[in-house]
Design a protein around this motif. Structure first.
Motif, PDB file in Angstrom:
ATOM      1  N   SER A 290      48.144  45.313  45.418  1.00 24.68           N
ATOM      2  CA  SER A 290      48.921  44.911  46.595  1.00 24.68           C
ATOM      3  C   SER A 290      48.578  43.501  47.078  1.00 24.68           C
ATOM      4  O   SER A 290      49.279  42.960  47.931  1.00 24.68           O
ATOM      5  CB  SER A 290      48.695  45.917  47.730  1.00 24.68           C
ATOM      6  N   TYR A 291      47.499  42.900  46.555  1.00 22.33           N
ATOM      7  CA  TYR A 291      47.098  41.565  46.991  1.00 22.33           C
ATOM      8  C   TYR A 291      47.852  40.504  46.181  1.00 22.33           C
ATOM      9  O   TYR A 291      48.068  40.660  44.974  1.00 22.33           O
ATOM     10  CB  TYR A 291      45.588  41.378  46.823  1.00 22.33           C
ATOM     11  N   PRO A 292      48.258  39.404  46.811  1.00 22.95           N
ATOM     12  CA  PRO A 292      48.978  38.336  46.081  1.00 22.95           C
ATOM     13  C   PRO A 292      48.045  37.663  45.067  1.00 22.95           C
ATOM     14  O   PRO A 292      46.851  37.493  45.314  1.00 22.95           O
ATOM     15  CB  PRO A 292      49.399  37.367  47.185  1.00 22.95           C
ATOM     16  N   GLY A 293      48.624  37.295  43.934  1.00 20.33           N
ATOM     17  CA  GLY A 293      47.847  36.620  42.901  1.00 20.33           C
ATOM     18  C   GLY A 293      47.220  37.546  41.883  1.00 20.33           C
ATOM     19  O   GLY A 293      46.685  37.089  40.865  1.00 20.33           O
ATOM     20  N   VAL A 294      47.251  38.869  42.121  1.00 13.53           N
ATOM     21  CA  VAL A 294      46.655  39.825  41.195  1.00 13.53           C
ATOM     22  C   VAL A 294      47.662  40.138  40.094  1.00 13.53           C
ATOM     23  O   VAL A 294      48.810  40.502  40.361  1.00 13.53           O
ATOM     24  CB  VAL A 294      46.241  41.125  41.921  1.00 13.53           C
ATOM     25  N   ILE A 295      47.210  40.000  38.838  1.00  9.23           N
ATOM     26  CA  ILE A 295      48.085  40.250  37.688  1.00  9.23           C
ATOM     27  C   ILE A 295      47.915  41.663  37.164  1.00  9.23           C
ATOM     28  O   ILE A 295      48.888  42.354  36.865  1.00  9.23           O
ATOM     29  CB  ILE A 295      47.783  39.231  36.561  1.00  9.23           C
TER      30      ILE A 295
ATOM     31  N   VAL B 210      39.643  43.419  38.415  1.00  9.98           N
ATOM     32  CA  VAL B 210      40.868  42.820  38.935  1.00  9.98           C
ATOM     33  C   VAL B 210      41.092  41.493  38.213  1.00  9.98           C
ATOM     34  O   VAL B 210      40.232  40.599  38.277  1.00  9.98           O
ATOM     35  CB  VAL B 210      40.780  42.602  40.462  1.00  9.98           C
ATOM     36  N   ILE B 211      42.230  41.366  37.520  1.00  8.29           N
ATOM     37  CA  ILE B 211      42.574  40.128  36.808  1.00  8.29           C
ATOM     38  C   ILE B 211      43.540  39.338  37.687  1.00  8.29           C
ATOM     39  O   ILE B 211      44.602  39.854  38.084  1.00  8.29           O
ATOM     40  CB  ILE B 211      43.237  40.434  35.448  1.00  8.29           C
ATOM     41  N   VAL B 212      43.168  38.086  37.995  1.00  9.20           N
ATOM     42  CA  VAL B 212      44.021  37.243  38.839  1.00  9.20           C
ATOM     43  C   VAL B 212      44.487  36.038  38.024  1.00  9.20           C
ATOM     44  O   VAL B 212      43.866  35.641  37.033  1.00  9.20           O
ATOM     45  CB  VAL B 212      43.276  36.778  40.104  1.00  9.20           C
ATOM     46  N   GLY B 213      45.589  35.462  38.456  1.00  6.58           N
ATOM     47  CA  GLY B 213      46.122  34.277  37.778  1.00  6.58           C
ATOM     48  C   GLY B 213      45.366  33.028  38.178  1.00  6.58           C
ATOM     49  O   GLY B 213      45.123  32.772  39.354  1.00  6.58           O
ATOM     50  N   ALA B 214      45.027  32.215  37.166  1.00  5.79           N
ATOM     51  CA  ALA B 214      44.263  30.998  37.444  1.00  5.79           C
ATOM     52  C   ALA B 214      45.087  29.982  38.221  1.00  5.79           C
ATOM     53  O   ALA B 214      44.533  29.146  38.949  1.00  5.79           O
ATOM     54  CB  ALA B 214      43.787  30.383  36.122  1.00  5.79           C
ATOM     55  N   ASP B 215      46.405  30.073  38.084  1.00  6.01           N
ATOM     56  CA  ASP B 215      47.261  29.117  38.787  1.00  6.01           C
ATOM     57  C   ASP B 215      47.614  29.569  40.200  1.00  6.01           C
ATOM     58  O   ASP B 215      48.236  28.839  40.956  1.00  6.01           O
ATOM     59  CB  ASP B 215      48.546  28.887  37.993  1.00  6.01           C
ATOM     60  N   LYS B 216      47.221  30.797  40.548  1.00 12.06           N
ATOM     61  CA  LYS B 216      47.578  31.334  41.865  1.00 12.06           C
ATOM     62  C   LYS B 216      46.389  31.423  42.824  1.00 12.06           C
ATOM     63  O   LYS B 216      46.560  31.370  44.041  1.00 12.06           O
ATOM     64  CB  LYS B 216      48.192  32.723  41.713  1.00 12.06           C
TER      65      LYS B 216
END
Length: 512
Positions: A446-451, A464-470
């Motif tokens: 539910s958190y923004p930037g989480v892929i 938790v995998i997040v986008g490097a560009d976000k």
């Protein structure tokens, strides 16, 4: 004439008055007699009725007493029959032992004779060997000691060369199989101490012989059941369930006290508020003694000595605590055995590891409930009762709430996880388990930037995998803290959940 007439009139009047008074007096006496007779008759009737009531009550009490005597006589006869059976079995065992003793004595005599023959033959063989040694010394020109020394020297050189080659082979093999051996140690440790786990509930069902007893337990206007609830702190549920009463409460120690007290009250038959308070007090002392005895027996079973009496009491209290259906004392014993096995495989001190494993969750059963994590509280309790620093560190660090300073600490952490996460250790149905993991992953998504999110290790870790560009590197740490706080506030889960946020940049090209 007038005077005589007046006198005669007065005399007649007086005579009439006297006659009237006499007749009135006679009538009142007869009335009183009649009233007395009526009262005596009523008194006699009442006396007869009371006598009849007393006789009926006496006959009823006599019948009840005869019934109780008959029941007791039946029990006594049953006990006598059992005693006779035991006596017969005991006599049979005694005869069997006497027969076996006779056989053993015969075998001993036979062996003594054979030993004497063997000893005689050994003496003869020793004489023959000595003659042969003397002959060999004369033929070779060397004494037995000189020949032995030469043989040993030649064997030493050969053994050294073989040993060096073996050592090199073993070192190479160890480098190749080190990872496999480490896994084998963990698996063998689990297999050696795999046990069934007791499941605790929040209610206890107390069986009764008849529903008539429910009324006696409730008492007049509910006074008995109120006294029992007030003395034990447990809710007593008396409903339409046939021949059963439900004891409800979150504290298993209180439920056990209530169950034992109710059992004694039903057996005794005297149920009233004063008796209830007396029985509950006695049972509470019995349970406290049982707690201490359980702690002592656990320490003896595990071979752990020198524990402070207060720590022994807290270990006994673990028997009445559970976490997600896993009995805390069983978990502590299992962890202790796992720690000792793993420490032994790794060449560490198994006694210290077993001690730390047994005490690692001691912070879950204190008498008061301070606002501290159970690992830190357990460490402080062990420091208070003079446990060694390496044991205290292993207890305080088994949930990463402080730095590990000894090799025992990671062993305790790993074995605690093995005992809690192995199949069947904790009661959680498959549907609830899957739903909890899905909720865990969806919460992080539910958190923004989480892929992507992955719940691993039976829900003990969330990656938790997040986008490097976000998200930048600074926000990664903030995100992990926010997810951890939200999980802690909104979800129920066993133990702890580790949140790992991964931010990476990938560049993909293709060579054609």
């Amino acid at each position: 004439m007038d005077v005589l007439y007046i006198i005669a009139t007065l005399a007649a009047f007086i005579a009439g008055g006297l006659l009237t008074w006499f007749i009135t007096r006679m009538l009142s006496k007869s009335r009183r007699k009649k009233m007395l007779k009526d009262a005596e008759r009523e008194n006699e009737v009442m006396k007869k009725n009371k006598m009849l009531e007393v006789k009926e009550k006496f006959i009823q009490l006599k019948a009840d007493l005869e019934k109780q005597v008959t029941i007791r006589n039946a029990k006594i006869q049953s006990a006598e029959a059992k005693l006779k059976q035991r006596e017969t079995a005991f006599l049979q065992r005694q005869e069997e032992l006497q027969r076996k003793n006779a056989e053993v004595d015969a075998v001993k005599e036979n062996l003594s004779g054979q030993l004497a023959v063997i000893e005689k033959k050994q003496q003869e063989l020793e004489k023959i060997r000595q003659r042969e040694v003397e002959r060999l010394e004369a033929i070779s020109g060397l004494s037995a000691k000189e020949a032995k020394d030469r043989l040993i020297e030649s064997l030493k050189d050969e053994a050294k060369s073989d040993a060096s080659s073996y050592i090199n082979e073993i070192m190479e093999d160890a480098k190749m199989t080190a990872n496999m051996e480490a896994k084998k140690i963990v698996v063998q440790s689990i297999q050696r101490v795999a046990t069934e786990t007791a499941i605790e509930n929040s209610v206890t069902v107390f069986p009764i012989e008849s529903d008539e007893m429910k009324g006696r337990i409730i008492g007049r206007e509910g006074r008995n059941i109120r006294a029992l609830e007030g003395a034990t702190g447990i809710e007593i549920i008396v409903d339409d369930t046939p021949e059963a009463i439900v004891l409800s409460g979150f504290d298993p120690v209180r439920r056990e006290i209530a169950r034992l007290a109710l059992h004694q009250l039903v057996q005794d038959g005297r149920i009233h508020p004063a008796r209830i308070e007396e029985v509950v007090g006695k049972v509470r002392k019995q349970v406290e003694e049982e707690v201490i005895e359980t702690g002592k027996r656990t320490a003896i079973d595990l071979g752990i000595h020198g524990l402070h009496p207060e720590l022994i009491r807290l270990i006994g209290k673990m028997k009445y605590r559970s976490s997600y259906g896993q009995n805390l004392l069983q978990h502590a014993r299992e962890t202790a055995n796992l720690c000792a096995t793993m420490a032994s495989e790794l060449g560490l001190n198994p006694k210290k590891a077993r001690r730390a494993g047994l005490l690692h969750d001691i912070g879950k059963v204190p008498d008061d409930e301070p606002e501290l994590p159970h690992a830190i509280l357990g460490m402080k309790l062990c420091e208070k009762y003079k446990e060694k620093p390496d044991i205290c560190n292993a207890i305080g660090a088994h949930h990463d709430e402080m730095e590990m300073q000894t090799m025992i600490a990671p062993i305790v952490q790993v074995c605690d996880a093995i005992s809690g996460a192995r199949p069947g250790a904790r009661r959680e149905i498959v549907e609830a388990y899957i739903k909890r993991l899905n909720d865990l992953e969806q919460l992080a998504m539910s958190y923004p930037g989480v892929i992507n999110t992955y719940a691993i290790q039976a829900g003990r870790e969330l990656r938790v995998i997040v986008g490097a560009d976000k998200i930048n590197d600074k926000d990664v740490e903030t995100l992990s803290g926010e997810i951890a706080k939200k999980i802690q506030d909104e979800m129920t889960y066993p133990g702890q959940v580790k949140i790992t946020v991964i931010r990476e940049t990938r560049s993909v090209s293709y060579a054609k």
